[in-house]
Design a protein around this motif. Structure first.
Motif, mmCIF file in Angstrom:
data_model
loop_
_atom_site.group_PDB
_atom_site.id
_atom_site.type_symbol
_atom_site.label_atom_id
_atom_site.label_comp_id
_atom_site.label_asym_id
_atom_site.label_seq_id
_atom_site.Cartn_x
_atom_site.Cartn_y
_atom_site.Cartn_z
ATOM 1 N N ILE A 161 34.218 -0.261 12.687
ATOM 2 C CA ILE A 161 34.206 -0.635 14.212
ATOM 3 C C ILE A 161 33.228 -0.398 14.673
ATOM 4 C CG2 ILE A 161 35.828 -1.051 16.314
ATOM 5 C CD1 ILE A 161 38.200 -0.026 14.526
ATOM 6 N N ARG A 162 32.412 -1.361 15.251
ATOM 7 C CA ARG A 162 30.919 -1.100 15.658
ATOM 8 C C ARG A 162 30.903 -1.522 17.178
ATOM 9 N NH1 ARG A 162 28.935 1.037 11.012
ATOM 10 N NH2 ARG A 162 29.714 0.056 9.437
ATOM 11 N N VAL A 163 30.153 -0.854 18.082
ATOM 12 C CA VAL A 163 29.964 -1.192 19.509
ATOM 13 C C VAL A 163 28.674 -1.138 19.790
ATOM 14 C CG1 VAL A 163 30.935 -0.423 21.862
ATOM 15 C CG2 VAL A 163 32.394 -0.162 19.833
ATOM 16 N N GLY A 164 28.334 -1.946 20.644
ATOM 17 C CA GLY A 164 26.988 -1.751 21.282
ATOM 18 C C GLY A 164 25.823 -2.416 20.478
ATOM 19 N N SER A 165 24.726 -2.598 21.206
ATOM 20 C CA SER A 165 23.515 -3.044 20.428
ATOM 21 C C SER A 165 23.117 -2.057 19.190
ATOM 22 C CB SER A 165 22.487 -3.330 21.287
ATOM 23 O OG SER A 165 21.806 -2.032 21.912
ATOM 24 N N ASP A 166 23.333 -0.835 19.368
ATOM 25 C CA ASP A 166 23.211 -0.132 17.896
ATOM 26 C C ASP A 166 24.221 0.312 17.189
ATOM 27 O OD1 ASP A 166 24.776 1.428 19.750
ATOM 28 O OD2 ASP A 166 23.861 3.343 19.588
ATOM 29 N N GLU A 167 25.246 -0.681 17.401
ATOM 30 C CA GLU A 167 26.474 -0.577 16.522
ATOM 31 C C GLU A 167 26.795 0.639 16.273
ATOM 32 O OE1 GLU A 167 26.062 -3.529 13.176
ATOM 33 O OE2 GLU A 167 25.967 -5.380 14.569
ATOM 34 N N ALA A 168 26.986 1.531 16.972
ATOM 35 C CA ALA A 168 27.668 2.894 17.083
ATOM 36 C C ALA A 168 29.280 2.546 16.338
ATOM 37 C CB ALA A 168 27.775 3.481 18.313
ATOM 38 N N THR A 187 32.013 -8.459 21.653
ATOM 39 C CA THR A 187 32.292 -7.006 22.071
ATOM 40 C C THR A 187 32.234 -5.927 21.052
ATOM 41 O OG1 THR A 187 33.383 -7.775 24.112
ATOM 42 C CG2 THR A 187 33.641 -5.380 23.475
ATOM 43 N N ILE A 188 32.987 -6.141 19.931
ATOM 44 C CA ILE A 188 32.891 -5.141 18.768
ATOM 45 C C ILE A 188 32.211 -6.152 17.726
ATOM 46 C CG2 ILE A 188 34.707 -3.937 19.720
ATOM 47 C CD1 ILE A 188 36.495 -5.134 17.351
ATOM 48 N N THR A 189 31.924 -5.355 16.709
ATOM 49 C CA THR A 189 31.467 -5.972 15.270
ATOM 50 C C THR A 189 31.987 -5.104 14.447
ATOM 51 O OG1 THR A 189 29.256 -6.558 16.335
ATOM 52 C CG2 THR A 189 29.488 -6.243 13.746
ATOM 53 N N LEU A 190 32.826 -5.852 13.370
ATOM 54 C CA LEU A 190 33.453 -5.373 12.086
ATOM 55 C C LEU A 190 32.408 -5.770 10.940
ATOM 56 C CD1 LEU A 190 37.488 -6.261 12.298
ATOM 57 C CD2 LEU A 190 36.027 -4.177 13.358
ATOM 58 N N SER A 191 32.123 -4.614 10.183
ATOM 59 C CA SER A 191 31.306 -4.821 9.072
ATOM 60 C C SER A 191 31.800 -3.767 8.098
ATOM 61 C CB SER A 191 29.895 -4.882 9.104
ATOM 62 O OG SER A 191 29.432 -3.436 9.587
#
Length: 187
Positions: free
Chosen positions: A80-87, A22-26
């Motif tokens: 904290i990034r969300v969605g395919s565009d990693e907003a 659901t989320i990505t952390l980078s």
């Protein structure tokens, strides 16, 4: 709810991507500055920052964060990034060394921009960051919350942190501490 298994992908020595689907952390990047400035509001300024961010200050801080990643320093700051565009929806950072922490303790701080709040994203971010802290040698995660910040305290509880009160001598600002043992974190 965070899935029990998630992907950790090392891109370079200091590039880490954590995701629960659901989320990505980078790590924070300089191209995140505009989104951060646009998302900063009164609550973030009140609970996390010393004042409203300026482009110059935010860029300097994000550069510092990148330097910490590259040098293996005690700060690990994630977007904290969300969605395919990693907003960019907010930030979460880990501090493996900070005044008032015992050896093995890791401070966890987080904040979401207004349009991303009340969706469980902060809890997900804290869980992912805590797992990373465990794999990086952290033994206990600590979230320090100003007593009036009920939303942050709720995130800590949902992420499995237990309240332990207010440690004496913390600073002129008293914080409620929430802790979570990382030694039992599934790896």
């Amino acid at each position: 709810m965070v899935r029990s298994g998630f992907d950790v992908e090392d891109r370079r020595m200091h590039e880490v991507r954590l995701t629960d689907g659901t989320i990505t952390l980078s790590p924070l990047r300089l191209d995140d500055v505009e989104a951060h400035l646009a998302g900063e509001d009164e609550l973030l300024v009140r609970w996390l920052n010393d004042g409203p961010g300026t482009r110059e200050c935010v860029e300097a801080y994000f550069r510092h964060c990148r330097e910490q990643w590259g040098a293996g320093g005690p700060l690990r700051a994630f977007g904290i990034r969300v969605g395919s565009d990693e907003a960019l929806a907010g930030t979460v950072d880990l501090r493996f060394a900070e005044e008032g922490l015992a050896p093995g303790q890791v401070n966890v701080a987080y904040g979401l921009y207004p349009s991303w709040r009340r969706r469980g994203l902060a809890t997900r971010a804290v869980l992912l960051a805590s797992h990373y802290a465990a794999t990086a040698g952290g033994e206990e995660a600590v979230i320090q919350v100003e007593p009036e910040n009920r939303a942050s305290a709720a995130v800590a509880r949902r992420a499995g942190f237990s309240p332990v009160g207010q440690p004496p001598g913390n600073s002129s600002t008293w914080f409620d501490w929430y802790v979570r043992d990382l030694r039992d974190d599934p790896r």
